[in-house]
Design an enzyme around this catalytic site. Sequence first.
Site, short mmCIF file in Angstrom:
data_model
loop_
_atom_site.label_atom_id
_atom_site.label_comp_id
_atom_site.label_asym_id
_atom_site.label_seq_id
_atom_site.Cartn_x
_atom_site.Cartn_y
_atom_site.Cartn_z
CG ASN A 1 9.23 24.70 28.05
OD1 ASN A 1 9.42 25.50 28.97
ND2 ASN A 1 9.88 23.57 27.97
CB SER B 1 11.99 20.10 27.48
OG SER B 1 12.59 19.95 28.71
CD GLU C 1 4.04 21.36 31.07
OE1 GLU C 1 3.49 22.42 30.75
OE2 GLU C 1 5.04 20.92 30.46
CG HIS D 1 8.17 18.71 31.17
ND1 HIS D 1 7.77 19.98 30.85
CD2 HIS D 1 9.52 18.69 31.00
CE1 HIS D 1 8.83 20.70 30.50
NE2 HIS D 1 9.89 19.93 30.58
P1 NAD Z 1 21.92 16.71 31.70
O1 NAD Z 1 22.82 16.85 30.54
O2 NAD Z 1 22.25 17.45 32.95
O3 NAD Z 1 21.79 15.15 32.08
C1 NAD Z 1 21.66 14.14 31.13
C2 NAD Z 1 22.40 12.91 31.66
O4 NAD Z 1 22.17 11.81 30.77
C3 NAD Z 1 23.92 13.10 31.74
O5 NAD Z 1 24.34 12.87 33.08
C4 NAD Z 1 24.48 12.03 30.78
O6 NAD Z 1 25.70 11.46 31.22
C5 NAD Z 1 23.35 11.01 30.81
N1 NAD Z 1 23.38 10.10 29.67
C6 NAD Z 1 23.51 10.39 28.36
N2 NAD Z 1 23.48 9.25 27.63
C7 NAD Z 1 23.32 8.22 28.48
C8 NAD Z 1 23.18 6.81 28.34
N3 NAD Z 1 23.23 6.22 27.15
N4 NAD Z 1 22.98 6.06 29.45
C9 NAD Z 1 22.94 6.62 30.67
N5 NAD Z 1 23.07 7.97 30.88
C10 NAD Z 1 23.24 8.75 29.80
O7 NAD Z 1 20.47 17.08 31.17
P2 NAD Z 1 19.21 17.61 32.01
O8 NAD Z 1 19.21 19.10 32.00
O9 NAD Z 1 19.13 16.88 33.31
O10 NAD Z 1 18.01 17.18 31.04
C11 NAD Z 1 17.60 15.83 30.95
C12 NAD Z 1 16.22 15.77 30.33
O11 NAD Z 1 15.30 16.57 31.10
C13 NAD Z 1 16.15 16.30 28.89
O12 NAD Z 1 15.21 15.53 28.18
C14 NAD Z 1 15.63 17.73 29.07
O13 NAD Z 1 14.92 18.19 27.94
C15 NAD Z 1 14.69 17.54 30.26
N6 NAD Z 1 14.43 18.75 31.06
C16 NAD Z 1 15.46 19.59 31.41
C17 NAD Z 1 15.17 20.71 32.20
C18 NAD Z 1 16.27 21.65 32.65
O14 NAD Z 1 15.98 22.76 33.10
N7 NAD Z 1 17.54 21.25 32.59
C19 NAD Z 1 13.85 20.96 32.64
C20 NAD Z 1 12.84 20.05 32.27
C21 NAD Z 1 13.14 18.94 31.48
#
Ligand code: NAD
Length: 368
Positions: free
Chosen positions: A276, A205, A238, A226
């Site tokens: 954002n 993000s 995006e 995104h």
């Molecule tokens: P989250 O914390 O729910 O999930 C992240 C996952 O990555 C976790 O399950 C964790 O165990 C895993 N992880 C961490 N290190 C790891 C590794 N070395 N190998 C394998 N797995 C690993 O986070 P999220 O909310 O799903 O966000 C993930 C991405 O998406 C981020 O970059 C965030 O900026 C982006 N994003 C989030 C949202 C939102 O609303 N949550 C919206 C758009 C984009």
Amino acid sequence: MVYECEDCQKQWYYNVKKCIFCQGDVIELEPGKSTVRGITKIEIPSPGHTRVPYCDLLLEDEYGNFEIRKSFSDHDLGEMIEAVPKEAKKVAKSRTIGIVGAGTMGSGIAQICAQTGYHVLVIDRHEETARKALIKIDKALSKTTKDDLKQEILNRIKATTNLYEMEHADLVIEVLTEDMELKKEVFRELDNECSKDTIFATNTSSLSVTELSEVLKDPGRLVGLHFFNPVPRMKLVEIIRSKNTSEEVIEYAKEVAFELDKTPVVTGDAPGFIVNRLLLIFLNEAIDKYADGTSTAADIDKAVTLGLNHPMGPLALSDLIGLDVCKAILDVLYEGYKEPKYKPCKTLCEMVEKGTLGRKTGEGFYKY
Ligand code: NAD
């Protein structure tokens, strides 16, 4: 040509040496032919069919079965076309999608990819998280999908903790925790494991897609994809063009977004991308308005929902996103653009300091 696993009968429209799912032997099948019996041209977009014009084709296969198939190409009545959908062939090189990170966004992206017909490999560092993602997808599908179709979709998803299984993926979408060093490290490993044709995407993000791309041997192969939360419901994707992303990869990303029934918009690699950047300045302003004490949170939200026709007010939305996340995004915008308008307002900083972060802590602008 269609390639089918002799053991589990999963099929691919491109050559795989061994079954990606069960390692069984793969045989070549001649694709059948279907005859075009009817054509309806659609010029007006509708929900779920935003890309126009397209044709709904009525097809009859060699056994007399009928099906309706969407096509973006021109066809004639009586024309014989491959029983394998044209669109599937067009994005054939992406028939297996790897999702790295099985959290909130990863599980949603895995679900829509499997629903669209892709084989999906979901990876997390914790076996438990990868398993939970499957349970979450199962639950989500149970609300909308009949049991046999749900099972068919779930069968297309494999959860694993082994990054090397990504060697078979044509597109890998990184959905890891928002941490530049972690993402770089995983991309370095992926670059070694995957084929030289694999396309990489990141769901970040706020991080620089250009900086991330530079750890790859070919930085042109990384694009930002995104998605928005909750992924199955939100229509927008995006597409982030880094300074290195090749034009071919941008086109490919658009094609995948359409396949997933999303609407892509393309933007440059700048903090906040489009949504954002616009949203957070608005949320910050709403919080500052709340701080002047002349309106309640409910009245500010009511004013926006009724006066601007937004589905949700800015303070309720801030609570939903999490005030710590809102502040973190504003920090990135402020750092990136160096303009005071992006500086997190005093009240937001105080609430984050106090730990009233919204829904996740039971209190923000509202109590939960
Ligand atoms: P989250 O914390 O729910 O999930 C992240 C996952 O990555 C976790 O399950 C964790 O165990 C895993 N992880 C961490 N290190 C790891 C590794 N070395 N190998 C394998 N797995 C690993 O986070 P999220 O909310 O799903 O966000 C993930 C991405 O998406 C981020 O970059 C965030 O900026 C982006 N994003 C989030 C949202 C939102 O609303 N949550 C919206 C758009 C984009």
